[in-house]
Design an enzyme around this catalytic site. Structure first.
Site, PDB file in Angstrom:
ATOM      1  N   THR A  17      84.212 -32.834 110.172  1.00 22.94           N
ATOM      2  CA  THR A  17      82.937 -31.742 109.994  1.00 22.94           C
ATOM      3  C   THR A  17      82.104 -32.047 109.014  1.00 22.94           C
ATOM      4  OG1 THR A  17      84.576 -29.975 110.991  1.00 22.94           O
ATOM      5  CG2 THR A  17      82.580 -29.495 110.132  1.00 22.94           C
ATOM      6  N   LEU A  21      87.983 -37.177 107.953  1.00 23.92           N
ATOM      7  CA  LEU A  21      87.799 -37.148 106.375  1.00 23.92           C
ATOM      8  C   LEU A  21      87.378 -35.641 106.006  1.00 23.92           C
ATOM      9  CD1 LEU A  21      86.224 -40.549 106.598  1.00 23.92           C
ATOM     10  CD2 LEU A  21      88.490 -39.968 105.494  1.00 23.92           C
ATOM     11  N   LYS A  41      83.051 -25.156 102.470  1.00 23.80           N
ATOM     12  CA  LYS A  41      82.184 -26.435 102.784  1.00 23.80           C
ATOM     13  C   LYS A  41      81.638 -26.232 104.103  1.00 23.80           C
ATOM     14  CE  LYS A  41      83.923 -29.743 104.739  1.00 23.80           C
ATOM     15  NZ  LYS A  41      84.047 -30.489 106.199  1.00 23.80           N
ATOM     16  N   LYS A  47      80.191 -27.586 116.307  1.00 21.74           N
ATOM     17  CA  LYS A  47      81.311 -27.390 115.509  1.00 21.74           C
ATOM     18  C   LYS A  47      80.872 -26.153 114.021  1.00 21.74           C
ATOM     19  CE  LYS A  47      85.308 -26.997 113.258  1.00 21.74           C
ATOM     20  NZ  LYS A  47      85.873 -28.173 112.721  1.00 21.74           N
TER      21      LYS A  47
END
Length: 357
Positions: free
Chosen positions: A153, A120, A307, A232
């Protein structure tokens, strides 16, 4: 109140304590790494990455297993089912024999599946999905503990909040497992996953690794829950900076009269070698498979990179860690997103061309 804050509150209401309980049904049960036959798998989120990941999952799980998919895009789900009917032939399976079902909601996926994978865009989407799963009460019990693998993420705090809600209500085991490799890697089944799962159960770690390798080529166990998303964000911070540096260096070289392919080949054999230069080169025509060579379409969106950079900066601030290049990079991506929304993040190069003129 922000959307994220509004969604986090129901998750906290579903959390009974801050410590992990000893769920009696699974407390002494071993985690088998063998893939069950006739099992049901769930996949939520058929975006550019998730769609490709789900296709690889369907291709790698036993033919008699069922894959249940869910996305807010009805057309994406219908297209996935139709493609599965014909894709089976490419894997030596009778056409139409692969079982794929469309779920009405996220709760429906969790009700039916022993493994639920989510992919998502934002933390609020992850919280929304898991709130909708948990608000329905106790999920059906399974022979093996239900496993939730979130490949999104998001920030470590949100990931830990969702995990706590799952664990304290004894609804299964939550693992954060974001990936690297972009749409090209997702399509080829060559993603690299970094996951966080309790190291107290080596069998759990191996079970997770076996599942992730159905969609990728590498799966690193980074440590306890939450360390996957932390790893990540650290990786994508480097990627964000390298992408801008690559775009600037290629623009500089071209303006100096260098052949872009010759420059790229030289850098890839030198100390400037990096993924944005070698695989995702921002100059059209240099790497035929790169998004730049098809109008910057179909890659890792500049909005997603912006983001991820924002999440990395927030997490760094919370831990008191300085990021000296972050503010400048965020300014660049914000401007590029405003002018080239929806394009691959390598479109920074095109944005630079506009500034050069």
């Amino acid at each position: 109140m922000s959307l994220t804050a509004g969604l986090s509150l129901p998750l906290r209401r579903l959390t009974m304590s801050n410590s992990l309980p000893s769920c009696s049904k699974f407390g002494a049960r071993a985690f088998s790494t063998t893939l069950q036959r006739d099992a049901t798998w769930g996949f939520i989120g058929l975006g550019q990455m998730g769609y490709c990941m789900a296709k690889n999952l369907r291709a790698k799980i036993p033919a008699d297993d069922t894959l249940v998919v869910r996305d807010i895009n009805q057309d994406a789900m219908k297209r996935f089912v139709e493609e599965a009917k014909s894709d089976a032939k490419n894997f030596g399976v009778k056409e139409g024999s692969w079982k794929v079902e469309i779920a009405e909601c996220a709760r429906d996926v969790a009700d039916k599946s022993s493994v639920v994978i989510t992919s998502l865009p934002e933390p609020e989407h992850v919280k929304d999905v898991f709130h909708s799963i948990l608000k329905g009460g106790k999920l059906p019990e399974l022979e093996k503990e239900r496993l939730f693998i979130d490949t999104s993420t998001i920030d470590p705090a949100s990931s830990k909040e969702v995990a706590n809600a799952i664990h304290t209500t004894c609804q299964g085991r939550f693992v954060d497992a974001p990936m690297s490799g972009g749409v090209v890697g997702a399509r080829a089944g060559a993603l690299s996953f970094m996951f966080g799962a309790t190291s107290k159960s080596g069998e759990l770690v191996e079970r997770v690794r076996a599942i992730l390798l159905l969609m990728g080529k590498k799966a690193w166990h980074m440590g306890e829950q939450g360390t996957g998303v932390s790893g990540k964000l650290a990786n994508n911070y480097i990627l964000a900076i390298n992408n801008i540096a690559t775009a600037e260096a290629m623009n500089l070289g071209v303006r100096w009269g260098l052949d872009p392919k010759a420059l790229q080949e030289m850098v890839n054999s030198s100390t400037g070698r990096c993924w944005p230069m070698e695989v995702n080169n921002p100059v059209p025509g240099v790497v035929e498979t790169a998004p730049a060579s098809r109008g910057y379409e179909g890659g890792f969106g500049v909005s997603l990179m912006n983001k991820d950079l924002r999440l990395a900066m927030t997490a760094a601030k919370e831990s008191g860690t300085p990021l000296t290049l972050a503010d400048m990079a965020r300014s660049v991506y914000t401007k590029v997103e405003g002018e080239h929304r929806g394009k691959d993040f390598s479109v920074v190069y095109k944005w630079l061309l506009g500034k050069s003129q």
